[in-house]
Write an enzyme that holds these catalytic residues in place. Structure first.
Site, short mmCIF file in Angstrom:
data_model
loop_
_atom_site.label_atom_id
_atom_site.label_comp_id
_atom_site.label_asym_id
_atom_site.label_seq_id
_atom_site.Cartn_x
_atom_site.Cartn_y
_atom_site.Cartn_z
N SER A 1 0.82 -1.20 0.00
CA SER A 1 0.00 0.00 0.00
C SER A 1 0.86 1.26 0.00
O SER A 1 1.59 1.52 -0.93
CB SER A 1 -0.96 -0.05 1.19
OG SER A 1 -1.91 0.97 1.14
N ASP B 1 -2.26 6.11 -3.43
CA ASP B 1 -1.16 5.42 -2.77
C ASP B 1 -0.66 4.31 -3.70
O ASP B 1 -1.12 4.18 -4.84
CB ASP B 1 -1.57 4.88 -1.41
CG ASP B 1 -2.64 3.80 -1.49
OD1 ASP B 1 -3.32 3.71 -2.53
OD2 ASP B 1 -2.83 3.06 -0.51
N ASP C 1 -0.99 1.12 -4.06
CA ASP C 1 -1.87 0.12 -4.67
C ASP C 1 -3.24 0.69 -5.05
O ASP C 1 -4.13 -0.05 -5.45
CB ASP C 1 -2.06 -1.08 -3.73
CG ASP C 1 -2.82 -0.75 -2.46
OD1 ASP C 1 -2.84 0.43 -2.06
OD2 ASP C 1 -3.40 -1.67 -1.86
N ASP D 1 -5.82 1.84 -3.52
CA ASP D 1 -7.09 1.59 -2.82
C ASP D 1 -7.51 2.80 -1.99
O ASP D 1 -8.57 2.79 -1.37
CB ASP D 1 -7.03 0.33 -1.96
CG ASP D 1 -6.04 0.43 -0.80
OD1 ASP D 1 -5.23 1.38 -0.76
OD2 ASP D 1 -6.08 -0.46 0.08
#
Length: 477
Positions: free
Chosen positions: A128, A267, A269, A271
């Site tokens: 992340s 960020d 990833d 999400d």
């Protein structure tokens, strides 16, 4: 059933000789799974032998829960992600599952494709917002939601040698399926309906050298927006480094430089997302939830006018939402807890101040790109700027968040047993009374203790935040 592998104590960790491992795995005594899967420094906790075991035992657990089938695999741009993906795939196919490898993609892409297909699960390799040297493994069940705790425990018991390895009567296969990412992209654009015309909208995207580098610019451009990109190539050496949702300075400067209407920072990833308005002002998840909640409330799509957030949500947000006739429920930090509470209460909107936002009308998980598209559509629909929308919403209470690095994992996860720190927390709570609140917690994703103090004025918040940070450093760090 419990087997009898070779198990011994080594430097405070547990060493387990597992099936088809060439050497024993050195595992910490504390649980492998945190609030967002298994996460740590690559070469330390995370390595190929562990990923192989995680894949094998996760494959068995998923087969037992959902049956034989395929599992969707995605990764971010970290240098270690391909290595971990290969090891995970080997374990999953050894457990008899078919692997659909998407390659580089956002975490919510894995969740969506798992949910809408006949897959028995999904797995994303990412840490992340963490720095490049970290990585992580997080799983989704067949419904696209993060695995229940009991399934995670079963996986961990297998890794630790506490379960028998059954006979596997068939092997799985690995397939490269990057074309499926296009299905995810279409799923984000279709629900916008009449709000799909972004022509005339100038948007800056900070892609953090990560998973959103391909899909986010494509999504906005296909809707007609003028897009200016920052950090827009997959780069495992620079992912999240002084950029993205944890470092908004570059995005703020670019929005002002290009006279953009708004900007979005993802960020690693993708999400989560944070926004910047046309004046360069950061817009966090509290504001996004408030504005999106208002829209859903007005269109009667928000049951009981309920929003689910976490203990980090600002008091200014909560009290303003209550004045709108709404209700705010708080959970522990972590989107898995937000999602669980949304399911329990029937809420359709929830999220975190950090930019994880879940809207069950449109997705099954926190999704930065989905959130960015809907916020941009909301701005276009309103006919006014994001700056004006925020100005007409609420004022935040001063809130300070300090991170104190605590490398010792056992000490960090058991911080509540530190009596001097507990005394300092109680002292702060008593001194502030109704004028503020304190939240101290161990991060589930980074080796830090997070100290948050919120108060009616900045001086009060700063005084007690510094006092608590000193206590953490003195007794834990």
């Amino acid at each position: 059933m419990v087997m009898s592998p070779a198990v011994r104590q080594l430097n405070g960790s547990v060493t387990v000789r597992s099936p088809f491992a060439t050497s024993p795995l050195s595992l910490p005594k504390s649980p492998l799974f945190g609030t967002d899967g298994i996460r740590g420094k690559v070469g330390d906790l995370l390595n190929a032998p562990l990923a192989l075991q995680v894949g094998f035992w996760a494959g068995l657990a998923l087969r037992q829960r959902y049956g034989t089938g395929s599992i969707v695999l995605g990764q971010d741009s970290r240098n270690s992600s391909s290595m971990l993906a290969a090891a995970l795939s080997a374990g999953l196919t050894a457990a008899g599952l078919e692997v659909w490898d998407l390659g580089l993609c956002p975490t919510p892409c894995v969740a969506y494709l798992t949910h809408c297909s006949e897959a028995v699960g999904g797995v994303m390799i990412s840490a992340s917002h963490n720095p490049p040297e970290d990585n992580g493994i997080k799983f989704f069940g067949a419904d696209g939601v993060k695995l229940p705790n009991d399934v995670q425990r079963q996986i961990e018991e297998g890794i630790r040698g506490q379960l028998h390895s059954p006979e596997i009567d068939s092997w799985g296969h690995h397939y490269n399926r990057p074309e499926l990412v296009g299905d995810y992209l279409a799923s984000l654009q279709t629900p916008l309906n009449g709000d799909r015309d972004f022509s005339g909208l100038r948007v800056v995207l900070d892609l953090a050298w990560g998973a959103a580098t391909h899909v986010a610019p494509q999504a906005f451009r296909e809707l007609g927006a003028e897009v200016i990109c920052l950090h827009d190539r997959p780069d495992g050496d620079r992912i999240n480094v002084n950029c993205g949702s944890t470092h908004l300075e570059g995005l703020q400067a670019a929005v002002l430089e290009h006279n953009a209407d708004l900007g979005f920072a993802f960020d690693g990833d993708a999400d989560r997302v944070l926004a910047v308005d046309g004046s360069g002002r950061p817009i966090d998840g509290d504001y996004i939830l408030y504005l999106w909640g208002q829209h859903l409330q007005q269109s009667q799509q928000l049951p009981d006018n309920l929003i689910v957030s976490t203990v980090m949500a600002n008091l200014g947000f909560e009290r303003a939402w209550e004045k709108q006739g709404g209700k705010l429920l708080r959970t522990p930090v972590g989107d898995r807890y937000v999602h669980a509470e949304m399911r329990r209460t029937g809420s359709t909107l929830g999220g975190e101040q950090s930019g994880h936002v879940i809207c069950s009308h449109y997705g099954v998980s926190g999704d930065g790109l989905m959130t960015a598209l809907h916020l941009a559509a909301l701005v276009r629909r309103s006919g006014i700027s994001l700056s004006e929308l925020v100005d007409n919403s609420f004022q935040t209470y001063p809130q300070l968040l300090k991170n104190v690095r605590v490398e010792d994992r056992e000490l960090r996860l058991n911080w509540q047993n530190c009596d001097p720190l507990q005394q300092a927390i109680e002292q702060a709570k008593t001194a502030m009374g109704d004028l503020g609140r304190v939240l101290v917690r161990a991060s589930g994703t980074e080796p830090v203790i997070r100290v948050m103090v919120e108060a009616v004025n900045a001086e009060l918040a700063d005084r007690w935040a510094e006092n608590l940070v000193f206590a953490v450093r003195q007794h834990l760090a």
